[in-house]
Scaffold this active site. Structure first.
Site, PDB file in Angstrom:
ATOM      1  N   HIS A 103       0.880  -1.179   0.000  1.00  0.00           N
ATOM      2  CA  HIS A 103       0.000   0.000   0.000  1.00  0.00           C
ATOM      3  C   HIS A 103       0.912   1.222   0.000  1.00  0.00           C
ATOM      4  O   HIS A 103       1.388   1.675   1.033  1.00  0.00           O
ATOM      5  CB  HIS A 103      -0.936  -0.043   1.208  1.00  0.00           C
ATOM      6  CG  HIS A 103      -1.901  -1.180   1.136  1.00  0.00           C
ATOM      7  ND1 HIS A 103      -3.137  -1.071   0.546  1.00  0.00           N
ATOM      8  CD2 HIS A 103      -1.786  -2.469   1.540  1.00  0.00           C
ATOM      9  CE1 HIS A 103      -3.749  -2.248   0.596  1.00  0.00           C
ATOM     10  NE2 HIS A 103      -2.955  -3.106   1.194  1.00  0.00           N
ATOM     11  N   ARG A 125      19.100  -5.085  10.886  1.00  0.00           N
ATOM     12  CA  ARG A 125      20.537  -4.804  10.845  1.00  0.00           C
ATOM     13  C   ARG A 125      21.077  -4.449  12.231  1.00  0.00           C
ATOM     14  O   ARG A 125      22.269  -4.596  12.491  1.00  0.00           O
ATOM     15  CB  ARG A 125      20.836  -3.639   9.896  1.00  0.00           C
ATOM     16  CG  ARG A 125      20.600  -3.931   8.433  1.00  0.00           C
ATOM     17  CD  ARG A 125      21.079  -2.776   7.579  1.00  0.00           C
ATOM     18  NE  ARG A 125      22.539  -2.631   7.659  1.00  0.00           N
ATOM     19  CZ  ARG A 125      23.193  -1.557   7.211  1.00  0.00           C
ATOM     20  NH1 ARG A 125      22.524  -0.531   6.695  1.00  0.00           N
ATOM     21  NH2 ARG A 125      24.513  -1.500   7.297  1.00  0.00           N
ATOM     22  N   ARG A 181      -8.393   8.374   3.005  1.00  0.00           N
ATOM     23  CA  ARG A 181      -8.813   7.806   1.721  1.00  0.00           C
ATOM     24  C   ARG A 181      -8.069   6.500   1.440  1.00  0.00           C
ATOM     25  O   ARG A 181      -8.656   5.519   0.993  1.00  0.00           O
ATOM     26  CB  ARG A 181      -8.568   8.807   0.595  1.00  0.00           C
ATOM     27  CG  ARG A 181      -9.233   8.401  -0.716  1.00  0.00           C
ATOM     28  CD  ARG A 181      -8.932   9.387  -1.815  1.00  0.00           C
ATOM     29  NE  ARG A 181      -9.828   9.245  -2.947  1.00  0.00           N
ATOM     30  CZ  ARG A 181      -9.712   9.942  -4.071  1.00  0.00           C
ATOM     31  NH1 ARG A 181      -8.745  10.845  -4.208  1.00  0.00           N
ATOM     32  NH2 ARG A 181     -10.562   9.759  -5.075  1.00  0.00           N
ATOM     33  N   ARG A 215      -8.110  -5.527   2.696  1.00  0.00           N
ATOM     34  CA  ARG A 215      -7.482  -6.325   3.748  1.00  0.00           C
ATOM     35  C   ARG A 215      -8.418  -6.757   4.868  1.00  0.00           C
ATOM     36  O   ARG A 215      -8.073  -7.666   5.637  1.00  0.00           O
ATOM     37  CB  ARG A 215      -6.302  -5.546   4.331  1.00  0.00           C
ATOM     38  CG  ARG A 215      -5.268  -5.130   3.296  1.00  0.00           C
ATOM     39  CD  ARG A 215      -4.693  -6.311   2.529  1.00  0.00           C
ATOM     40  NE  ARG A 215      -3.561  -5.914   1.688  1.00  0.00           N
ATOM     41  CZ  ARG A 215      -2.810  -6.740   1.002  1.00  0.00           C
ATOM     42  NH1 ARG A 215      -3.063  -8.032   1.014  1.00  0.00           N
ATOM     43  NH2 ARG A 215      -1.796  -6.299   0.260  1.00  0.00           N
TER      44      ARG A 215
END
Length: 245
Positions: free
Chosen positions: A84, A95, A167, A176
């Site tokens: 998205h 890391r 939005r 989803r």
């Protein structure tokens, strides 16, 4: 489902619905002025915003942004989230963060379908434990985390901060929160929706903008024959409970 996943709404645009309404009024209100923002109240929002959104004018929703903290989901889930693209993300870095080698289920997400099979679960735990041990050994032998992390499965838990405008959130929920979405990101989506529903400043927009899966937005299931049995009823009832309808 969603065991160990935590979602928190941590910040959002000041006076979000007033901001969106004030922005909408510039299109057709002759008396619009910058100073009108300070005079916007719940009455103005209730009078104008549902009507404007009912016309399908949704670009105004981009003027309000929400920031969520998402903890405990897997990298499988976070890779779906970052698809998205109209959003901002900051994720825990492998890391620099050394993982906990003592607790497999604290470090990795194990799906319920695996937990339901004791023999398979034992194999998963053993492999995950071995990956942690090799990860730890790699660090002890002098390799940096950025190289040691290559041995870790996608199931490793992560944390991230995500910011989206309203939005894009509607688009996100449409895809989803659907029952056909992968279970982990689906639970993240519903937890985000629940966080919005808890907030008095934001709750009304769930109903007015139909923030929810596409069946709620469209009034029918676009998945057609792929729709799971009983899905539409379950989804609508869950959405109505959250929206307070």
């Amino acid at each position: 489902m969603g065991d160990g996943i935590r979602v928190t709404l941590v910040n959002y645009t000041k006076k979000p619905l007033e901001t969106v309404t004030w922005a909408a009024l510039i299109s057709y209100w002759d008396e619009w002025e910058t100073e009108a923002f300070e005079r916007m109240g719940e009455g103005d929002v209730g009078m104008h915003l549902p009507r404007v959104l009912g016309y399908g004018h949704e670009s105004i929703l981009e003027h309000a942004v929400l920031t969520f903290a998402i903890e405990g989901c897997s990298r499988v889930c976070s890779h779906q989230l970052i698809r998205h693209r109209i959003a901002s993300y900051t994720q825990q870095s492998q890391r620099y963060i050394v993982l906990n080698p003592e607790d497999v289920e604290e470090t990795f997400v194990i799906p319920e379908s695996i937990k339901d099979d004791p023999e398979l679960l034992a194999e998963w735990r053993e492999l995950m434990k071995r990956s942690i041990e090799l990860y730890k050994k790699t660090l002890e032998r002098g390799s940096h985390q950025e190289d040691a992390r290559f041995i870790l499965p996608q199931a490793v838990r992560t944390k991230l901060v995500m910011t989206m405008n309203l939005r894009e959130l509607k688009h996100f929920f449409g895809l989803r929160a659907c029952e056909r979405a992968q279970w982990e990101i689906r639970e993240v989506a519903w937890k985000m929706l629940e966080e919005i529903a808890k907030n008095d400043d934001l709750r009304p927009i769930i109903k007015w903008a139909k923030l929810g899966p596409r069946c709620v937005q469209l009034g029918y299931c676009p998945e057609g024959e792929l729709m799971p049995p009983g899905c539409w009823k379950r989804t609508k009832e869950r959405w109505k409970r959250i929206a307070g309808i």
